[in-house]
Design an enzyme around this catalytic site. Structure first.
Site, mmCIF file in Angstrom:
data_model
loop_
_atom_site.group_PDB
_atom_site.id
_atom_site.type_symbol
_atom_site.label_atom_id
_atom_site.label_comp_id
_atom_site.label_asym_id
_atom_site.label_seq_id
_atom_site.Cartn_x
_atom_site.Cartn_y
_atom_site.Cartn_z
ATOM 1 N N LYS A 78 -46.025 -79.849 0.694
ATOM 2 C CA LYS A 78 -46.143 -78.394 0.843
ATOM 3 C C LYS A 78 -44.799 -77.944 1.039
ATOM 4 O O LYS A 78 -44.348 -76.839 0.530
ATOM 5 C CB LYS A 78 -47.124 -78.157 2.020
ATOM 6 C CG LYS A 78 -48.446 -78.631 1.964
ATOM 7 C CD LYS A 78 -49.273 -77.924 3.022
ATOM 8 C CE LYS A 78 -49.363 -78.687 4.318
ATOM 9 N NZ LYS A 78 -50.176 -79.949 4.348
ATOM 10 N N HIS A 101 -43.569 -76.411 10.698
ATOM 11 C CA HIS A 101 -44.713 -77.340 10.382
ATOM 12 C C HIS A 101 -45.029 -78.206 11.648
ATOM 13 O O HIS A 101 -44.402 -78.917 11.969
ATOM 14 C CB HIS A 101 -44.876 -78.018 9.278
ATOM 15 C CG HIS A 101 -46.292 -78.307 8.760
ATOM 16 N ND1 HIS A 101 -46.914 -77.519 8.100
ATOM 17 C CD2 HIS A 101 -47.114 -79.561 8.893
ATOM 18 C CE1 HIS A 101 -48.363 -77.931 7.774
ATOM 19 N NE2 HIS A 101 -48.259 -79.154 8.483
#
Ligand code: URA
Length: 441
Positions: free
Chosen positions: A187, A82
């Site tokens: 997430k 990410h």
């Protein structure tokens, strides 16, 4: 009263309890706390910060706003990457299929554009038909069959981040270490991974402008990940100029296709290969970083990563024939070149302004409700260190918005600083941080 009391407590710099944070996230997710109260809470947090315990509690409450996937029945080590966000940052589009082509299983949950930065979801949605909101069953089945799937936060997975992310985007509350940490890690902890590689951006186009701030953010992210039992490392990488040449959703997909075919700009290729090498060597302890690096480079050159991208697009219902023939994609109606007014070298670029120019011409959102023009964007022909002659084309603008063309050209021209002396070459990778600390490379 729950919302009011918690906002006031954060406003007055008191530490919130886990119960209070849980109640806030639960009631916001269910709609009992309205956006205007949550906006006040976000601003109080932005201004007053949070303790590490509060950040961890917020992350876990946001993770638990939906389901936490258990992917243990899918063979192999599951690793995701990410980025904290940048301009022209299309690395996930290349890295996810690249790592999967090397045998790493990549369950990826991404976000939309945030502030001046672009978002992987918006880029994926520029591929006609590509469905980022598939069911969790479909996500699992795609992962099982091809080793990679890319989706957004849904009603099922990290729904609190989905709402908060959109609210932060329009309330001036993005650049907060607690809020970024909880957003990213909620997430990532919901998607059933075993390990995580983070790309923490530093520079004038990043949310963290200085290395010190970026290291601080990376430390928070790594500590939360390790605390949850996931091996987590963070690369700190430069965002003092956009990545690659393309900015804007389809333009970035087209550039990613080039890189996946072994071509394209060297900064994107290099960062993708390095991140893939970390992912592979973390997934398989028998493979050293150097060996993994060579496999990653080979898989870009031999077509394996590109084939994996086609499979990914096909499995998500996207029009893969456009990936095979990107020249068939429609072009923006208006195309304008921005040319240099003087000569010298590009000594710096205002990456934030370039990102904002992208939004102005339709490549991003100004309000939550805005729709995106997938063909809009900018191609940068000159970057830091390049020599310039008067009249050279610095950048090309693609847009449907005639009324924005002059302002966009002015902004882009002002974003380039041109001077007589060539600047020193700046490194792309500034350092690596893991549970043992930070080391520069
Ligand atoms: N990426 C995220 O998912 N959240 C942020 O807040 C910033 C980058």
């Amino acid at each position: 009263m729950i919302g009011y009391e918690i906002i006031a407590k954060k406003r007055d710099r008191h530490e919130l309890t886990r119960e209070e944070i849980d109640a806030l996230v639960r009631n916001y997710s269910s709609g009992k706390i309205p956006d205007y109260q949550m906006s006040a809470f976000l601003m109080a947090t932005y201004l007053n910060g949070m303790s590490f315990q509060e950040i961890t509690d917020l992350t876990l409450a946001m993770r638990d706003s939906g389901i936490v996937l258990d992917l243990s029945d899918i063979p192999g080590v599951k690793i995701d990457k990410h980025s904290t966000g940048g301009v022209g940052d299309k690395i996930s589009l290349i890295l996810a299929p690249l790592a999967a082509s090397m045998g790493v299983t990549v369950p990826m949950i991404s976000g939309r554009g945030l502030g001046h930065t672009g978002g992987t979801l918006d880029k994926l949605q520029s591929i006609p038909g590509f469905d980022i909101f598939i069911s969790t069953d479909r996500f699992r089945s795609i992962l099982k069959s091809i080793g990679v799937s890319m989706i957004g936060q849904t009603e099922e997975i990290a729904p609190a981040d989905r709402k908060l992310y959109a609210l932060r985007d329009v309330t001036g509350t993005i650049e907060s270490i607690p809020l970024i940490s909880a957003s990213i890690m909620s997430k990532k902890l919901a998607e059933g991974i075993d390990a995580l590689v983070l790309d923490v951006k530093v520079g004038n186009g990043a949310f963290m402008k200085t290395l010190d701030r970026a290291v601080d953010l990376a430390q928070h992210l790594v500590m939360i990940g390790e605390g949850a039992g996931k091996q987590t490392i963070a690369l700190l990488t430069s965002m003092d100029e956009p990545l690659g040449q393309a900015i804007g959703n389809w333009l970035e997909v087209a550039e990613s296709i080039e890189v996946l075919k072994g071509k394209g700009p060297t900064d994107i290729r290099e960062l993708s290969v390095i991140l893939a090498a970390y992912m592979k060597s973390m997934a398989d302890q028998k493979i050293s970083y150097d060996v993994a690096y060579n496999i990653a480079a080979e898989n870009l050159d031999n077509g394996k990563a590109f084939s994996k991208f086609i499979e990914l697009v096909k499995h998500h219902g996207g029009d893969f024939t456009l990936i095979q023939n990107p020249q068939r994609y429609p072009k923006a109606a208006l195309i304008k070149e921005v040319t240099a007014q003087n000569e010298g070298f590009v000594v710096s670029m205002n990456t934030y302004e370039i990102g904002m120019t992208g939004i102005l011409i339709g490549a991003g959102r100004q309000t939550k409700e805005d729709s995106i023009d997938h063909t809009a964007g900018i191609i940068l022909h000159k970057k830091v260190g390049d020599s310039i002659k008067k009249g050279d084309c610095l950048a090309t603008i693609y847009t449907e918005r005639e009324t924005r063309l002059d302002e966009a050209s002015r902004k882009l021209l002002n974003a380039y600083r041109i001077d007589f002396n060539a600047p020193d070459k700046q490194p792309l990778i500034l350092g690596v941080l893991d549970k043992n600390g930070f080391r520069s490379i």
